[in-house]
Design a protein around this motif. Structure first.
Motif, PDB file in Angstrom:
ATOM      1  N   ALA A  31       5.252  36.763 -15.541  1.00 28.71           N
ATOM      2  CA  ALA A  31       6.121  37.275 -16.605  1.00 28.71           C
ATOM      3  C   ALA A  31       7.575  36.968 -16.269  1.00 28.71           C
ATOM      4  O   ALA A  31       8.041  37.255 -15.160  1.00 28.71           O
ATOM      5  N   LYS A  32       8.271  36.378 -17.209  1.00 30.17           N
ATOM      6  CA  LYS A  32       9.709  36.108 -17.066  1.00 30.17           C
ATOM      7  C   LYS A  32      10.439  37.342 -17.588  1.00 30.17           C
ATOM      8  O   LYS A  32      10.470  37.613 -18.791  1.00 30.17           O
ATOM      9  N   ILE A  33      11.004  38.149 -16.677  1.00 28.36           N
ATOM     10  CA  ILE A  33      11.546  39.468 -17.014  1.00 28.36           C
ATOM     11  C   ILE A  33      12.993  39.338 -17.483  1.00 28.36           C
ATOM     12  O   ILE A  33      13.941  39.442 -16.697  1.00 28.36           O
ATOM     13  N   GLU A  34      13.175  39.167 -18.782  1.00 33.98           N
ATOM     14  CA  GLU A  34      14.508  38.957 -19.353  1.00 33.98           C
ATOM     15  C   GLU A  34      15.298  40.247 -19.516  1.00 33.98           C
ATOM     16  O   GLU A  34      16.467  40.219 -19.919  1.00 33.98           O
ATOM     17  N   THR A  35      14.682  41.380 -19.180  1.00 27.69           N
ATOM     18  CA  THR A  35      15.380  42.667 -19.311  1.00 27.69           C
ATOM     19  C   THR A  35      16.485  42.822 -18.276  1.00 27.69           C
ATOM     20  O   THR A  35      17.294  43.742 -18.376  1.00 27.69           O
ATOM     21  N   THR A  36      16.539  41.942 -17.272  1.00 23.95           N
ATOM     22  CA  THR A  36      17.599  42.048 -16.266  1.00 23.95           C
ATOM     23  C   THR A  36      18.916  41.446 -16.728  1.00 23.95           C
ATOM     24  O   THR A  36      19.918  41.543 -16.021  1.00 23.95           O
ATOM     25  N   VAL A 299       4.768  33.925 -19.297  1.00 19.53           N
ATOM     26  CA  VAL A 299       4.912  34.701 -20.534  1.00 19.53           C
ATOM     27  C   VAL A 299       6.312  35.300 -20.563  1.00 19.53           C
ATOM     28  O   VAL A 299       6.758  35.907 -19.586  1.00 19.53           O
ATOM     29  N   ILE A 300       7.010  35.121 -21.665  1.00 21.55           N
ATOM     30  CA  ILE A 300       8.361  35.672 -21.791  1.00 21.55           C
ATOM     31  C   ILE A 300       8.294  37.146 -22.184  1.00 21.55           C
ATOM     32  O   ILE A 300       7.682  37.508 -23.185  1.00 21.55           O
ATOM     33  N   PHE A 301       8.937  37.999 -21.383  1.00 18.32           N
ATOM     34  CA  PHE A 301       9.125  39.408 -21.726  1.00 18.32           C
ATOM     35  C   PHE A 301      10.558  39.534 -22.238  1.00 18.32           C
ATOM     36  O   PHE A 301      11.497  39.640 -21.459  1.00 18.32           O
ATOM     37  N   HIS A 302      10.700  39.526 -23.553  1.00 17.99           N
ATOM     38  CA  HIS A 302      12.012  39.373 -24.185  1.00 17.99           C
ATOM     39  C   HIS A 302      12.993  40.511 -23.938  1.00 17.99           C
ATOM     40  O   HIS A 302      14.165  40.275 -23.664  1.00 17.99           O
ATOM     41  N   ASP A 303      12.527  41.768 -24.113  1.00 13.59           N
ATOM     42  CA  ASP A 303      13.501  42.862 -24.065  1.00 13.59           C
ATOM     43  C   ASP A 303      12.917  44.117 -23.440  1.00 13.59           C
ATOM     44  O   ASP A 303      11.774  44.130 -22.971  1.00 13.59           O
ATOM     45  N   HIS A 304      13.695  45.175 -23.449  1.00 12.29           N
ATOM     46  CA  HIS A 304      13.416  46.386 -22.669  1.00 12.29           C
ATOM     47  C   HIS A 304      12.741  47.481 -23.500  1.00 12.29           C
ATOM     48  O   HIS A 304      13.008  47.626 -24.694  1.00 12.29           O
ATOM     49  N   GLY A 305      11.913  48.272 -22.841  1.00 10.43           N
ATOM     50  CA  GLY A 305      11.169  49.327 -23.516  1.00 10.43           C
ATOM     51  C   GLY A 305      12.015  50.442 -24.074  1.00 10.43           C
ATOM     52  O   GLY A 305      11.581  51.155 -24.992  1.00 10.43           O
ATOM     53  N   THR A 306      13.218  50.638 -23.557  1.00  9.18           N
ATOM     54  CA  THR A 306      14.071  51.727 -24.044  1.00  9.18           C
ATOM     55  C   THR A 306      14.399  51.577 -25.527  1.00  9.18           C
ATOM     56  O   THR A 306      14.765  52.547 -26.175  1.00  9.18           O
ATOM     57  N   ARG A 307      14.253  50.367 -26.065  1.00  6.64           N
ATOM     58  CA  ARG A 307      14.571  50.156 -27.479  1.00  6.64           C
ATOM     59  C   ARG A 307      13.418  50.545 -28.400  1.00  6.64           C
ATOM     60  O   ARG A 307      13.516  50.400 -29.609  1.00  6.64           O
TER      61      ARG A 307
END
Length: 453
Positions: A31-36, A299-307
């Protein structure tokens, strides 16, 4: 070492191996963690690229206003850049987007205009049309247009693709991306295919979107278009950033599967990701038979769960849509645990005395009030007592003169926690429409009975 401003921290996001979710997949899944990224999403990359290119071309001038239609993540990237570079921001978004996304944009000083989802893109009320109109009306403004602005895909060609290639040491065989604007899969995919033409690009689509059918048939079928819940992927038009020639295939994922998988990512991998990540993993699992043990999938993980706290991570929101069925009591199970009963009502045209006699005869303390068969209010013992103390002759008046607001309505899938929260001093009961369209009443006594059943 330090950075001169927050924009310099964009990119170089980590690649993390998934283990539990992908135990039935023979390939290695990363997973590519883009939330950082500073805006907690991959959209920071293309936001700063679009701004930089617009500055170079003269389209965006000092002190200008950035106007864009965005579901939130692109807006966040643009808003952060605007703070650093001294621009104003006006964003239009749809009413299906989470409140958290809208509030986050406002936190950076942006103005946010919420538009209806269920309209055509050409409709003057759509978030596309409103942003276009505002650009024409606002002096010194610029609309990035993330869907057709090729700086979007260029950002991923220059940044995301090279990062993935280096992080996998060139071993990547598949890139899996939820497709919205198309910039990520088209830009990163173009770079990766230049390095190795055998790399497969799998786009994840949603039901209600046009991508999959257009890829397979070349037909832009408007019959495919209908409202959907999944955020961040799918479209009802064809953005220029979606390079259909590069993308090898599209896979559709249901709203339910995307929502539930979003939660599973947090619970099984400890990664707090957004809705499009859930869709991407659900789509990957649907395609697992196409993978071999030696494959390396990113797999791209686009954004964060807080949204998505008020949506995919909210049990009641899921239950109301029929996405979540668990052992917790719901309005439906409360009704099933009690004896069948007819709800007693009184017409608003009846007299207060008739209401008193009905309540006495049936030993009840409250009664819903109807008008032409529809529940429009309620009358309680305290309502009647208060009215009589003020005017004893009110007994001959219509019930409508003393009725108060109706009991709250809940859905059959509403949890016992939410129902209990609605029953208080002001509301002694809630109303629910059963599967046959019949209105039922649930009281505190019913809840106690269901718990001790």
């Amino acid at each position: 070492m330090w950075y001169n401003n927050i924009l310099e921290t964009i990119g170089n996001t980590p690649l993390v191996k998934l283990n539990k979710l992908t135990k039935d997949i023979e390939a290695t899944v990363l997973a590519k963690i883009e939330t950082t990224n500073p805006g907690n999403s991959i959209k920071d990359r293309m936001a700063i690229k679009m701004i930089a290119d617009a500055e170079k071309s003269g389209k965006l001038k000092p002190g200008g206003t950035i106007i864009e239609g965005t579901s939130g993540n692109t807006g966040m990237g643009l808003a952060i850049a605007a703070v650093i570079k001294g621009y104003k921001c006006i964003f239009t978004t749809t009413d299906k987007q989470s409140k958290e996304k809208v509030d986050a944009l406002k936190a950076f000083g942006a103005e946010v205009i919420v538009c209806p989802t269920d309209v055509e893109p050409e409709d003057p009320r759509s978030y596309y049309s409103v942003s276009t109109r505002l650009e024409k009306e606002t002096p010194n403004s610029w609309k990035p247009n993330q869907y057709d602005n090729l700086s979007n895909s260029a950002a991923h060609y220059e940044q995301t693709g090279p990062e993935i290639w280096e992080q996998t040491e060139g071993k990547i065989t598949h890139l899996v991306v939820g497709v919205g604007t198309g910039g990520t899969i088209s830009g990163a995919g173009k770079y990766l295919k230049e390095k190795n033409p055998n790399i497969k690009l799998w786009g994840i689509d949603t039901y209600g979107s046009v991508f999959k059918k257009y890829k397979e048939t070349g037909i832009m079928d408007e019959k495919e278009i209908y409202p959907y819940i999944t955020e961040g992927i799918g479209e009802d038009f064809l953005p220029k950033n979606v390079n259909f020639d590069l993308i090898d295939r599209f896979e559709k994922v249901t709203d339910k599967d995307a929502a539930l998988m979003t939660r599973e990512i947090a619970r099984k991998e400890g990664i707090f990701a957004g809705n499009s990540a859930g869709a991407a993993i659900a789509g990957l699992l649907q395609l697992k038979e196409h993978l071999k043990p030696e494959d390396v999938v990113v797999v791209i993980f686009h954004d964060h769960g807080t949204r998505y706290m008020g949506k995919m991570y909210n049990d009641d929101w899921l239950r109301e849509r029929g996405f979540l069925e668990d052992e917790k009591l719901t309005a439906k199970s409360i009704l099933s645990k009690r004896e069948p009963q007819e709800m007693v009502t009184i017409d608003s045209e009846k007299t207060v005395l008739e209401a008193i006699n009905t309540m006495k005869a049936l030993y009840i303390s409250q009664i819903p009030v109807t008008q032409k068969g529809m529940v429009v209010g309620r009358v309680t013992e305290s309502d009647i007592l208060t009215a009589l103390l003020e005017n004893p002759s009110i007994k001959s008046s219509k019930v409508s003169t003393i009725q108060t607001a109706s009991f709250p309505f809940v859905d059959l899938n509403t949890s016992i926690d939410k129902i209990s929260g609605l029953i208080n001093k002001e509301n002694s009961a809630v109303l629910v429409e059963d599967s046959n369209g019949k209105i039922e009443i649930i009281t505190q006594y019913d809840i106690i009975g269901a718990i001790s059943y």
